[in-house]
Design a protein around this motif. Structure first.
Motif, PDB file in Angstrom:
ATOM      1  N   ILE A 130       5.831  -3.186   3.062  1.00  0.00           N
ATOM      2  CA  ILE A 130       4.867  -2.089   2.934  1.00  0.00           C
ATOM      3  C   ILE A 130       5.582  -0.761   2.708  1.00  0.00           C
ATOM      4  CG2 ILE A 130       3.053  -0.797   4.115  1.00  0.00           C
ATOM      5  CD1 ILE A 130       2.364  -3.454   5.585  1.00  0.00           C
ATOM      6  N   THR A 131       6.685  -0.545   3.427  1.00  0.00           N
ATOM      7  CA  THR A 131       7.430   0.704   3.273  1.00  0.00           C
ATOM      8  C   THR A 131       8.000   0.833   1.866  1.00  0.00           C
ATOM      9  OG1 THR A 131       7.995   0.706   5.631  1.00  0.00           O
ATOM     10  CG2 THR A 131       9.326   2.095   4.172  1.00  0.00           C
ATOM     11  N   LEU A 132       8.591  -0.242   1.348  1.00  0.00           N
ATOM     12  CA  LEU A 132       9.125  -0.200  -0.018  1.00  0.00           C
ATOM     13  C   LEU A 132       8.022   0.079  -1.017  1.00  0.00           C
ATOM     14  CD1 LEU A 132      11.312  -0.571  -2.149  1.00  0.00           C
ATOM     15  CD2 LEU A 132      10.900  -3.043  -2.049  1.00  0.00           C
ATOM     16  N   ARG A 133       6.895  -0.566  -0.847  1.00  0.00           N
ATOM     17  CA  ARG A 133       5.780  -0.356  -1.769  1.00  0.00           C
ATOM     18  C   ARG A 133       5.344   1.113  -1.773  1.00  0.00           C
ATOM     19  NH1 ARG A 133       0.486   0.151  -1.303  1.00  0.00           N
ATOM     20  NH2 ARG A 133      -0.803  -0.377  -3.105  1.00  0.00           N
ATOM     21  N   VAL A 134       5.248   1.704  -0.596  1.00  0.00           N
ATOM     22  CA  VAL A 134       4.848   3.115  -0.496  1.00  0.00           C
ATOM     23  C   VAL A 134       5.889   4.018  -1.141  1.00  0.00           C
ATOM     24  CG1 VAL A 134       4.505   5.022   1.128  1.00  0.00           C
ATOM     25  CG2 VAL A 134       3.371   2.826   1.512  1.00  0.00           C
ATOM     26  N   LEU A 135       7.165   3.741  -0.922  1.00  0.00           N
ATOM     27  CA  LEU A 135       8.223   4.547  -1.523  1.00  0.00           C
ATOM     28  C   LEU A 135       8.155   4.501  -3.050  1.00  0.00           C
ATOM     29  CD1 LEU A 135      11.212   3.653   0.829  1.00  0.00           C
ATOM     30  CD2 LEU A 135      10.058   5.860   0.658  1.00  0.00           C
ATOM     31  N   LEU A 136       7.884   3.335  -3.597  1.00  0.00           N
ATOM     32  CA  LEU A 136       7.787   3.205  -5.061  1.00  0.00           C
ATOM     33  C   LEU A 136       6.582   3.971  -5.607  1.00  0.00           C
ATOM     34  CD1 LEU A 136       8.745  -0.563  -5.441  1.00  0.00           C
ATOM     35  CD2 LEU A 136      10.115   1.415  -6.141  1.00  0.00           C
ATOM     36  N   ILE A 137       5.473   3.957  -4.866  1.00  0.00           N
ATOM     37  CA  ILE A 137       4.294   4.718  -5.292  1.00  0.00           C
ATOM     38  C   ILE A 137       4.590   6.216  -5.245  1.00  0.00           C
ATOM     39  CG2 ILE A 137       1.929   5.354  -4.687  1.00  0.00           C
ATOM     40  CD1 ILE A 137       1.553   2.450  -3.700  1.00  0.00           C
TER      41      ILE A 137
END
Length: 235
Positions: free
Chosen positions: A219-226
């Motif tokens: 979830i953290t990686l996904r948010v960082l990419l967004i």
């Protein structure tokens, strides 16, 4: 398999990725269920392995709870078959028509995961075909997203940035709401250094215990990419 393809589409010009993709598509061809005109989320054998409760397969019905919504994961899978037609023996055009008819027939939207699958299909279609899905997708997205920041923090709800992952496609979501969601994630990262799931860690015990930390990372990686796609951080 569908999650793997979510990532592989970004590297499909690489020969190694192409090889993995071709095997994934062959697997999807072999697991296609003609009576369903699609796929089930998991096989019955999922019960033999550690899994979260919602993935359990009902022995009598022979499906899990996710399978109540045809589009999850079928709509998304159709998108990959569309992109990689050279690897499949299925009738892709008929599958697209089936997905279109299903979406257009929906009067209520109960699963944001199902609509996320349709959004992934939409992003893999040519512009003309994608345009035919757009009105219903806009309706679904704006029906399903939560605008309440407290719900984002404590409930398992669809957030605006679950659907809007870059400035290129806002669907019908208000830009101020997008900015509010961006600021929410930035605050969470500054406060906690990570984004935690809203579902309880208690679901993961025994052999599943490490799954909680894995979900934090995902979830953290996904948010960082967004956030990167919106120009709010540099990676």
């Amino acid at each position: 398999t569908s999650v793997a393809l979510q990532h592989l589409v970004h590297f499909d010009d690489l020969p190694l990725a192409k090889g993995v993709i071709s095997k994934a598509i062959a697997y999807l061809d072999n697991t296609y269920v003609s009576e369903r005109k699609g796929w089930f989320a998991v096989p019955r054998t999922v019960n033999d392995y550690p899994h979260a409760p919602w993935w359990g397969c009902d022995e009598e019905k022979e499906i899990c709870a996710i399978d109540a919504n045809w589009g999850n994961p079928t709509a998304e899978i159709i998108g990959y078959l569309t992109r990689y037609r050279e690897f499949t023996n299925l009738d892709v055009d008929e599958l697209i028509s089936q997905a279109t008819r299903y979406l257009e027939s929906m009067n209520t939207f109960t699963s944001f995961h199902e609509i996320l699958c349709f959004v992934r299909l939409y992003r893999l279609l040519d512009e003309k075909t994608a345009a035919s899905l757009r009105p219903k997708l806009y309706e679904a997205v704006c029906t399903l997203i939560s605008k309440d920041e407290e719900e984002w923090r404590t409930e398992y709800v669809a957030k605006p940035l679950d659907f809007v992952t870059s400035p290129e496609e806002f669907f019908c979501v208000d830009r101020e709401l997008i900015e509010k969601n961006i600021e929410y994630y930035i605050n969470e990262l500054q406060t906690h250094g990570k984004i935690k799931p809203t579902w309880s860690k208690s679901f993961y015990d025994g052999e599943m215990s490490r799954a909680w930390d894995e979900w934090v990372a995902i979830i953290t990686l996904r948010v960082l990419l967004i956030l990167k796609s919106f120009g709010r951080i540099l990676l």
